[in-house]
Design a protein around this motif. Structure first.
Motif, PDB file in Angstrom:
ATOM      1  N   ARG A  67       0.802  -1.220   0.000  1.00 39.76           N
ATOM      2  CA  ARG A  67       0.000   0.000   0.000  1.00 39.76           C
ATOM      3  C   ARG A  67       0.843   1.282   0.000  1.00 39.76           C
ATOM      4  N   ASP A  68       2.155   1.151   0.038  1.00 41.67           N
ATOM      5  CA  ASP A  68       3.023   2.327   0.168  1.00 41.67           C
ATOM      6  C   ASP A  68       3.289   2.985  -1.183  1.00 41.67           C
ATOM      7  N   VAL A  69       2.200   3.439  -1.800  1.00 40.95           N
ATOM      8  CA  VAL A  69       2.291   4.139  -3.076  1.00 40.95           C
ATOM      9  C   VAL A  69       1.401   5.371  -3.023  1.00 40.95           C
ATOM     10  N   ALA A  70       1.675   6.304  -3.890  1.00 45.33           N
ATOM     11  CA  ALA A  70       0.844   7.494  -4.059  1.00 45.33           C
ATOM     12  C   ALA A  70       0.691   7.740  -5.552  1.00 45.33           C
ATOM     13  N   MET A  71      -0.283   8.568  -5.899  1.00 44.30           N
ATOM     14  CA  MET A  71      -0.538   8.885  -7.300  1.00 44.30           C
ATOM     15  C   MET A  71      -0.045  10.290  -7.609  1.00 44.30           C
ATOM     16  N   SER A  72       0.697  10.398  -8.699  1.00 43.61           N
ATOM     17  CA  SER A  72       1.137  11.710  -9.159  1.00 43.61           C
ATOM     18  C   SER A  72      -0.031  12.456  -9.783  1.00 43.61           C
ATOM     19  N   VAL A  73       0.219  13.702 -10.114  1.00 42.68           N
ATOM     20  CA  VAL A  73      -0.802  14.541 -10.729  1.00 42.68           C
ATOM     21  C   VAL A  73      -0.737  14.403 -12.245  1.00 42.68           C
ATOM     22  N   PHE A  74      -1.645  15.096 -12.914  1.00 42.26           N
ATOM     23  CA  PHE A  74      -1.606  15.203 -14.369  1.00 42.26           C
ATOM     24  C   PHE A  74      -1.352  16.659 -14.713  1.00 42.26           C
ATOM     25  N   PRO A  75      -0.391  16.939 -15.579  1.00 39.68           N
ATOM     26  CA  PRO A  75       0.509  15.980 -16.217  1.00 39.68           C
ATOM     27  C   PRO A  75       1.558  15.470 -15.241  1.00 39.68           C
ATOM     28  N   SER A  76       1.983  14.242 -15.469  1.00 39.27           N
ATOM     29  CA  SER A  76       2.950  13.592 -14.583  1.00 39.27           C
ATOM     30  C   SER A  76       4.363  14.025 -14.973  1.00 39.27           C
ATOM     31  N   THR A  77       4.635  15.280 -14.709  1.00 42.73           N
ATOM     32  CA  THR A  77       5.908  15.871 -15.090  1.00 42.73           C
ATOM     33  C   THR A  77       6.448  16.694 -13.927  1.00 42.73           C
ATOM     34  N   THR A  78       7.751  16.921 -13.908  1.00 40.15           N
ATOM     35  CA  THR A  78       8.423  17.486 -12.741  1.00 40.15           C
ATOM     36  C   THR A  78       7.867  18.840 -12.327  1.00 40.15           C
ATOM     37  N   ALA A  79       7.709  19.764 -13.266  1.00 43.62           N
ATOM     38  CA  ALA A  79       7.259  21.106 -12.905  1.00 43.62           C
ATOM     39  C   ALA A  79       5.911  21.066 -12.197  1.00 43.62           C
ATOM     40  N   ALA A  80       4.984  20.293 -12.735  1.00 45.59           N
ATOM     41  CA  ALA A  80       3.650  20.218 -12.135  1.00 45.59           C
ATOM     42  C   ALA A  80       3.669  19.443 -10.829  1.00 45.59           C
ATOM     43  N   ALA A  81       4.339  18.295 -10.822  1.00 44.47           N
ATOM     44  CA  ALA A  81       4.249  17.394  -9.680  1.00 44.47           C
ATOM     45  C   ALA A  81       5.040  17.883  -8.474  1.00 44.47           C
ATOM     46  N   LEU A  82       6.270  18.349  -8.682  1.00 48.36           N
ATOM     47  CA  LEU A  82       7.038  18.862  -7.545  1.00 48.36           C
ATOM     48  C   LEU A  82       6.322  20.042  -6.900  1.00 48.36           C
ATOM     49  N   THR A  83       5.750  20.901  -7.717  1.00 50.13           N
ATOM     50  CA  THR A  83       5.041  22.052  -7.171  1.00 50.13           C
ATOM     51  C   THR A  83       3.832  21.607  -6.364  1.00 50.13           C
ATOM     52  N   SER A  84       3.145  20.558  -6.814  1.00 45.45           N
ATOM     53  CA  SER A  84       2.006  20.038  -6.052  1.00 45.45           C
ATOM     54  C   SER A  84       2.444  19.449  -4.720  1.00 45.45           C
ATOM     55  N   ILE A  85       3.560  18.729  -4.717  1.00 38.43           N
ATOM     56  CA  ILE A  85       4.070  18.172  -3.464  1.00 38.43           C
ATOM     57  C   ILE A  85       4.366  19.286  -2.469  1.00 38.43           C
ATOM     58  N   LEU A  86       5.004  20.344  -2.938  1.00 39.50           N
ATOM     59  CA  LEU A  86       5.554  21.354  -2.031  1.00 39.50           C
ATOM     60  C   LEU A  86       4.592  22.485  -1.694  1.00 39.50           C
ATOM     61  N   THR A  87       3.494  22.583  -2.436  1.00 37.05           N
ATOM     62  CA  THR A  87       2.482  23.592  -2.108  1.00 37.05           C
ATOM     63  C   THR A  87       1.211  22.984  -1.542  1.00 37.05           C
ATOM     64  N   GLY A  88       0.982  21.695  -1.798  1.00 34.89           N
ATOM     65  CA  GLY A  88      -0.281  21.090  -1.417  1.00 34.89           C
ATOM     66  C   GLY A  88      -1.418  21.514  -2.316  1.00 34.89           C
ATOM     67  N   ALA A  89      -1.100  22.023  -3.505  1.00 38.22           N
ATOM     68  CA  ALA A  89      -2.104  22.489  -4.465  1.00 38.22           C
ATOM     69  C   ALA A  89      -2.000  21.678  -5.755  1.00 38.22           C
ATOM     70  N   TRP A  90      -3.134  21.512  -6.432  1.00 42.41           N
ATOM     71  CA  TRP A  90      -3.143  20.811  -7.718  1.00 42.41           C
ATOM     72  C   TRP A  90      -2.634  21.749  -8.816  1.00 42.41           C
ATOM     73  N   PRO A  91      -2.212  21.202  -9.946  1.00 42.80           N
ATOM     74  CA  PRO A  91      -1.727  22.058 -11.032  1.00 42.80           C
ATOM     75  C   PRO A  91      -2.704  23.145 -11.446  1.00 42.80           C
ATOM     76  N   GLY A  92      -3.998  22.836 -11.401  1.00 41.49           N
ATOM     77  CA  GLY A  92      -4.992  23.832 -11.753  1.00 41.49           C
ATOM     78  C   GLY A  92      -5.042  25.011 -10.800  1.00 41.49           C
ATOM     79  N   GLU A  93      -4.463  24.842  -9.616  1.00 42.50           N
ATOM     80  CA  GLU A  93      -4.397  25.939  -8.653  1.00 42.50           C
ATOM     81  C   GLU A  93      -3.047  26.651  -8.711  1.00 42.50           C
ATOM     82  N   HIS A  94      -1.947  25.885  -8.655  1.00 43.46           N
ATOM     83  CA  HIS A  94      -0.646  26.568  -8.641  1.00 43.46           C
ATOM     84  C   HIS A  94      -0.207  27.043 -10.019  1.00 43.46           C
TER      85      HIS A  94
END
Length: 373
Positions: A67-94
């Motif tokens: 169970r130790d998995v998580a789902m990345s965001v869309f698009p599954s790319t560094t700029a979008a995903a790292l920002t989501s991890i570090l802001t707690g916001a989805w790409p549509g917000e940040h």
């Protein structure tokens, strides 16, 4: 027909907010309280490829339950995903909705990792969501971000790491050692440790390569060091990747009818943002692109992609302006290229990501130290 996210368990974790969950544990909220927390992000390390190479990553996979998995965001790319991890916001917000997106005010594509300064983009305006480090500072907690010196003053760093003290450390092993030391010496701290070597090896050589395996082994060995008492560690990734062989590349040029409607070909090869001419009929263009990509990709208009929740439950006006008039997500291990572009060097990239496959979106979520089982 709108793009649809693949079905996933209702219990599936998201990478959105992983850093905030760690900070909550530092504050003593929830079941576990820790003295300080370390977040380690291994860029490009998918859960599926990690488990497939378990023999080369015995420490990580030995501490990773099913169970130790998580789902990345869309698009599954560094700029979008790292920002989501570090802001707690989805790409549509940040607002970092892809690798290369359109700044409509200047009518130019902007590389979200490296072109902030050249494009005259202000990180504080373009990415306005507060970071976990800013929230930590407001609550009186120290925070540190560890990476290579070249990233210390980049626009992307200012967009995603503001509020943290940047600490330059060259090697992955030394970076993890330094992260643990900072966490041990600073009560209540949040320490972020970014590791890029696995991603770099995957892009250049592919995840089936000796170079990728060597990078994985180096990270696994570095993680095997003892965690200081009371320190909680979370190891995750922004996205995974898969290999795209040359015969799975599709190149679009003047011979494709849909290209006549395109003003800017953005995004990346596995998740393309198409920005159309001002007088283009979007529905007609979508139909042309569906015909041209039949069997290799899914095509949606911006409105359909937003309505389907592709970029998260809420999309700001600023983020919406950066989403392509058409959004094209590659299927399987396909990639789509702009054959009219002067620079074709990107077609040499083997490991790729950005789309919707489990290989790209499933990432490890491993807890160590005071958070371990």
């Amino acid at each position: 027909m709108p793009l649809m996210l693949p079905s996933e368990s209702a219990a599936a974790r998201s990478i959105v907010g992983v850093a905030d969950d760690l900070f909550a544990a530092v504050r003593g909220e929830g079941e576990t309280r820790i003295r300080s927390g370390v977040l380690i992000v291994v860029d490009g390390l998918g859960a599926i490829s990690l488990r497939a190479h378990a023999g080369h990553a015995r420490f990580m996979t030995g501490h990773m339950a099913k169970r130790d998995v998580a789902m990345s965001v869309f698009p599954s790319t560094t700029a979008a995903a790292l920002t989501s991890i570090l802001t707690g916001a989805w790409p549509g917000e940040h607002g970092l909705v892809g690798y290369r997106v359109l700044d409509r005010a200047r009518d130019r594509l902007v590389n979200q990792l490296s072109e902030w300064e050249a494009a005259g983009v202000d990180p504080l305006v373009w990415q306005a969501s507060p970071t976990v480090f800013e929230r930590a500072a407001d609550a009186g907690h120290p925070s540190f971000a560890l990476g290579v010196a070249a990233y210390a003053h980049s626009g992307f760093t200012h967009a995603t790491l503001r509020g943290a003290e940047f600490v330059s450390v060259a090697s992955a092993a030394r970076r993890i050692e330094t992260a643990y030391d900072l966490a041990a010496r600073h009560e209540g701290a949040i320490v972020y440790c970014y590791l890029a070597d696995v991603d770099k090896a995957g892009h250049k050589h592919g995840i089936a390569s000796p170079e990728w395996i060597a990078a994985l082994e180096d990270v696994d060995a570095a993680l095997s060091r003892a965690v200081p008492e009371g320190v909680g560690v979370v190891v995750t990734a922004d996205h995974g990747m898969l290999d795209v062989p040359p015969h799975r590349q599709s190149v679009f040029d003047e011979t494709n009818q849909g290209m006549a409607e395109v003003r800017h070909f953005g995004g990346e090869p596995r998740m393309v943002h198409l920005y159309l001419n001002d007088d283009a009929d979007h529905d007609r263009a979508a139909a042309l692109w569906r015909a041209d990509t039949d069997g290799i990709a899914d095509v949606a208009t911006r409105a359909d992609a937003i309505a389907a929740g592709m970029f998260g439950p809420h999309v700001t006006d600023a983020a919406a302006s950066r989403i392509g008039d058409l959004v094209i997500a590659a299927r399987g291990n396909r990639a789509l290229y702009d054959g009219t572009a002067a620079d074709q060097r990107g077609r040499g990239m083997i490991g790729q990501h950005g789309s919707l496959t489990p290989e790209e979106r499933q990432v490890p979520l491993i807890r160590l130290g005071a958070l371990g089982r």
